[in-house]
Design a protein around this motif. Sequence first.
Motif, PDB file in Angstrom:
ATOM      1  N   THR A  88      -1.104  28.663 -10.997  1.00  0.00           N
ATOM      2  CA  THR A  88      -1.580  30.497 -11.731  1.00  0.00           C
ATOM      3  C   THR A  88      -0.641  31.319 -11.130  1.00  0.00           C
ATOM      4  O   THR A  88      -0.201  31.663 -10.115  1.00  0.00           O
ATOM      5  CB  THR A  88      -3.595  30.773 -11.782  1.00  0.00           C
ATOM      6  OG1 THR A  88      -3.952  29.372 -11.747  1.00  0.00           O
ATOM      7  CG2 THR A  88      -3.722  31.502 -12.018  1.00  0.00           C
ATOM      8  N   SER A 148       0.350  30.838 -16.636  1.00  0.00           N
ATOM      9  CA  SER A 148      -0.404  29.790 -16.139  1.00  0.00           C
ATOM     10  C   SER A 148      -0.428  28.418 -16.773  1.00  0.00           C
ATOM     11  O   SER A 148       1.462  28.623 -17.602  1.00  0.00           O
ATOM     12  CB  SER A 148      -1.786  28.909 -16.363  1.00  0.00           C
ATOM     13  OG  SER A 148      -2.287  29.059 -17.628  1.00  0.00           O
ATOM     14  N   ASN A 186      -9.194  32.863 -13.014  1.00  0.00           N
ATOM     15  CA  ASN A 186      -7.959  32.637 -11.680  1.00  0.00           C
ATOM     16  C   ASN A 186      -8.762  33.289 -10.350  1.00  0.00           C
ATOM     17  O   ASN A 186      -7.741  34.087  -9.636  1.00  0.00           O
ATOM     18  CB  ASN A 186      -7.181  33.477 -12.315  1.00  0.00           C
ATOM     19  CG  ASN A 186      -6.465  32.958 -13.394  1.00  0.00           C
ATOM     20  OD1 ASN A 186      -6.572  32.248 -14.161  1.00  0.00           O
ATOM     21  ND2 ASN A 186      -6.127  33.490 -14.767  1.00  0.00           N
TER      22      ASN A 186
END
Length: 403
Positions: free
Chosen positions: A94, A109, A379
């Motif tokens: 990511t 990603s 994330n």
Amino acid sequence: MRAGTNLVDLGKYNANVVIHALRCLGACSQRDIAAATGLSAQSVSAIVRGLQRQGLLSEVGTEITGRGRPRVLLNIVGSARIAVGVHVDPSLITVVALDLGGHVTGAASSRRVNPDDPHTTMARVAEMVRQLVREQSLDEQRLAGTCLAIPGPLDPTNGAPDGPAWLPGWTAVPLGEVLGDHLGMHVPVVKDTLAAVIGENWVRGGAFLDSTMVFVYVGTGTGMGLSINGEPVRGFSGNSGEVGTMMTALGSRTPGEHTGMDNDPAFIVERAHTLGLQPEPLPPRTDFDAVERRLARLCAAAVDGDRRADELLEGAALRMAELVMMAVELLDADTVVFGGPYWRLLEPWYAPASRRAVRRPSARGPHPVSILSSAMGDNVGAVGAAAVVHDNLYVPRPPSSPN
């Protein structure tokens, strides 16, 4: 709140004190900043002018407080600096761009992680970073830097993975140096749980900047990020927050098991298979996508009323709650934040169990402990890594303190 000093040789420190005050207070006047930091009005005025010349502060309005001229309100210009954060875990890369105000301005990603070839993976990461920089139209002045977060433990001398459980082929490879060579810049490497707690403080801002926090990372394994009065706890080698030994020492709540890793998602899936809840062939632990799908099915079954599935997940939650309570007791923490790739699946069991645990009578006294979900979204590792860049540049620490 961090206090400033009127010594002229600590200009960078004092500038960061002003930035920190604005992150705590939000838009405010120079008088408010001086009152909060202990800096003189003259020092604050000079610092504000310098930060405005750099494009880091701007006037955002006025405030009328009585007779006389209205006060000018100042605030941070979030878009003035963008940091890029990278998180590589066993199944996912990511990359995010994070502005100075803690807002994600771009993300990408990829599941193309090669567990046996870190050099190929770092080349892929570098291309993702370059693409994100192009999409954000970042020039040298606005790009604050790039940081890589990975699961620990790390070698303190060069940031290389030191025997990672899920990426054994990456041991002793200096990933920051490899990625830095691709990008033509210095790339620090930090443990992802450390990045997470730094990121949580940065994104939340306000009163959280001075909190004593336990960040529980719910991923392929479990880890913790810690901060005391807003300062991240790095530990002697940067590897604070390892909890595997604690979990093993606490023992297991699952009959016939002795690993103490009841809350490991792969373990939960294996137990579901053993109990006949998911009788189809068991996926290998390294098939992370399959493990996640099986865990999601188990959670859905529990929500739909499957008593045995619910009991299995409750057992995992109790183990997590014991770990959380120990960390809260040790740090005298006021905040517990959960995040990571498996958190949303396990939240219905983990959050209530942890709230019950921290409400129990304790020698720490009656102060309440908040149990929260991460403000960074899904994330966590990458946002945290980007926040490490901002943290190193803009959090006030005396010159003698290591960053």
